[in-house]
Design a protein around this motif. Sequence first.
Motif, PDB file in Angstrom:
ATOM      1  N   TYR A 116     -35.605  36.894 -34.189  1.00 28.94           N
ATOM      2  CA  TYR A 116     -35.678  37.198 -32.760  1.00 28.94           C
ATOM      3  C   TYR A 116     -36.695  36.282 -32.076  1.00 28.94           C
ATOM      4  N   ASN A 117     -37.837  36.080 -32.724  1.00 31.31           N
ATOM      5  CA  ASN A 117     -38.842  35.189 -32.152  1.00 31.31           C
ATOM      6  C   ASN A 117     -38.298  33.771 -31.996  1.00 31.31           C
ATOM      7  N   GLN A 118     -37.567  33.315 -33.014  1.00 27.78           N
ATOM      8  CA  GLN A 118     -37.012  31.969 -32.952  1.00 27.78           C
ATOM      9  C   GLN A 118     -35.981  31.865 -31.831  1.00 27.78           C
ATOM     10  N   ALA A 119     -35.159  32.883 -31.683  1.00 28.22           N
ATOM     11  CA  ALA A 119     -34.174  32.890 -30.602  1.00 28.22           C
ATOM     12  C   ALA A 119     -34.867  32.751 -29.251  1.00 28.22           C
ATOM     13  N   LEU A 120     -35.974  33.458 -29.076  1.00 26.43           N
ATOM     14  CA  LEU A 120     -36.670  33.436 -27.792  1.00 26.43           C
ATOM     15  C   LEU A 120     -37.471  32.157 -27.588  1.00 26.43           C
ATOM     16  N   ASN A 121     -37.914  31.558 -28.666  1.00 26.57           N
ATOM     17  CA  ASN A 121     -38.555  30.247 -28.531  1.00 26.57           C
ATOM     18  C   ASN A 121     -37.565  29.216 -28.003  1.00 26.57           C
ATOM     19  N   ILE A 122     -36.325  29.323 -28.462  1.00 25.68           N
ATOM     20  CA  ILE A 122     -35.289  28.376 -28.047  1.00 25.68           C
ATOM     21  C   ILE A 122     -34.776  28.706 -26.646  1.00 25.68           C
ATOM     22  N   ASP A 123     -34.555  30.010 -26.398  1.00 25.83           N
ATOM     23  CA  ASP A 123     -33.989  30.431 -25.112  1.00 25.83           C
ATOM     24  C   ASP A 123     -34.782  31.614 -24.581  1.00 25.83           C
ATOM     25  N   PRO A 124     -35.810  31.361 -23.783  1.00 27.43           N
ATOM     26  CA  PRO A 124     -36.640  32.452 -23.249  1.00 27.43           C
ATOM     27  C   PRO A 124     -35.903  33.336 -22.250  1.00 27.43           C
ATOM     28  N   ARG A 125     -34.645  33.020 -21.949  1.00 29.11           N
ATOM     29  CA  ARG A 125     -33.852  33.842 -21.030  1.00 29.11           C
ATOM     30  C   ARG A 125     -32.798  34.665 -21.763  1.00 29.11           C
ATOM     31  N   LEU A 126     -32.918  34.789 -23.068  1.00 25.38           N
ATOM     32  CA  LEU A 126     -31.924  35.525 -23.851  1.00 25.38           C
ATOM     33  C   LEU A 126     -32.302  37.009 -23.868  1.00 25.38           C
TER      34      LEU A 126
END
Length: 335
Positions: free
Chosen positions: A204-214
């Motif tokens: 989840y952290n990695q997803a948000l690092n890539i896309d802070p609008r997810l």
Amino acid sequence: MKSFALLTILSLISLSTLPTVRPVMALESRQPAETQIAQGNNQDAIGHFNRGVGYIQQEKYDLALAEFTKAINIDPRYAEAYLNRGFLYEQQEKPDLALSDYNQALNINPRLAEAYNNRGFLYGVQGKPDLALSDFNQAININPRLALAYSNRGNLYYEQGKPDLALSDFNQALNINPRFALAYNNRGFLYYDQGKPDRALSDYNQALNIDPRLALAYYNRGVLYQQQGKPDLALSDYNQALNINPRFALAYANRGVLYYQQGKPDLALSDYNQALNINPRFAEAYGFRGLLYYYRKEREKAIRDFRQAAELFRQQGNAAAYEKVMEFLRELGAV
């Protein structure tokens, strides 16, 4: 973008405890063709197509739809224009028109992998998993580097109770595209479901690092924090998810559960109401609100909500949740 994999997965668990919350996995199957197409003979059609792509990127979907239609009128063999118009029809929740355009795109170009991927999404929404799987397989056969198709097939495998195949596909999607935020979100969901919270949190952290609008990743991380007894972190993530997507009914419902657990029933009630304003067929939200009324001794309101929840659960074929709601109704003398 919409999603279909695991939307309503909150559940009432007993007469004496609060509802549980669960994370969400998502398919992002509707991918428009975004490259400038040089294969058509008519430069006017190409111009309309590229303007349509620009409007998609600006989220001006009505203008984009008009441009793709103009491209098709000029060049009725423009497969990518049908693909993109189908994408927009799905945005508008017009599945019949979307399916027609995907079919037309594939009639013109049977090697258009994105059209198979998008049609697979549509079949999944329509409850046709065999057709969806066939289309995802075909997309991957044509383009083994189409990360989106692996992620979508992974979600389908998860729904079919095949977590090992699902994990393999998520891993493959990320091998192809290490910046694929949604695949991290979905793999995180799988890890969460397998009782691996550290791996889930990392994804989840990695997803948000890539896309802070997810918004989905904030929501899922909030669920994880809530389960870990970190209400402040959970609340922050639910708030962020709702700042990004004010129509995220699940996030309102789960934030309402958190508020209730914190002894803030008025805030909880407001969130349950908002969830139901967004999705009047949200069975779990009726159950949550009914539970709040039940403990407030507001008998008639509780009965009304439990009856609504029970009917929706019955229609959805969710026998376990239906029976738990019926326990409340029997205790209230309403059966």
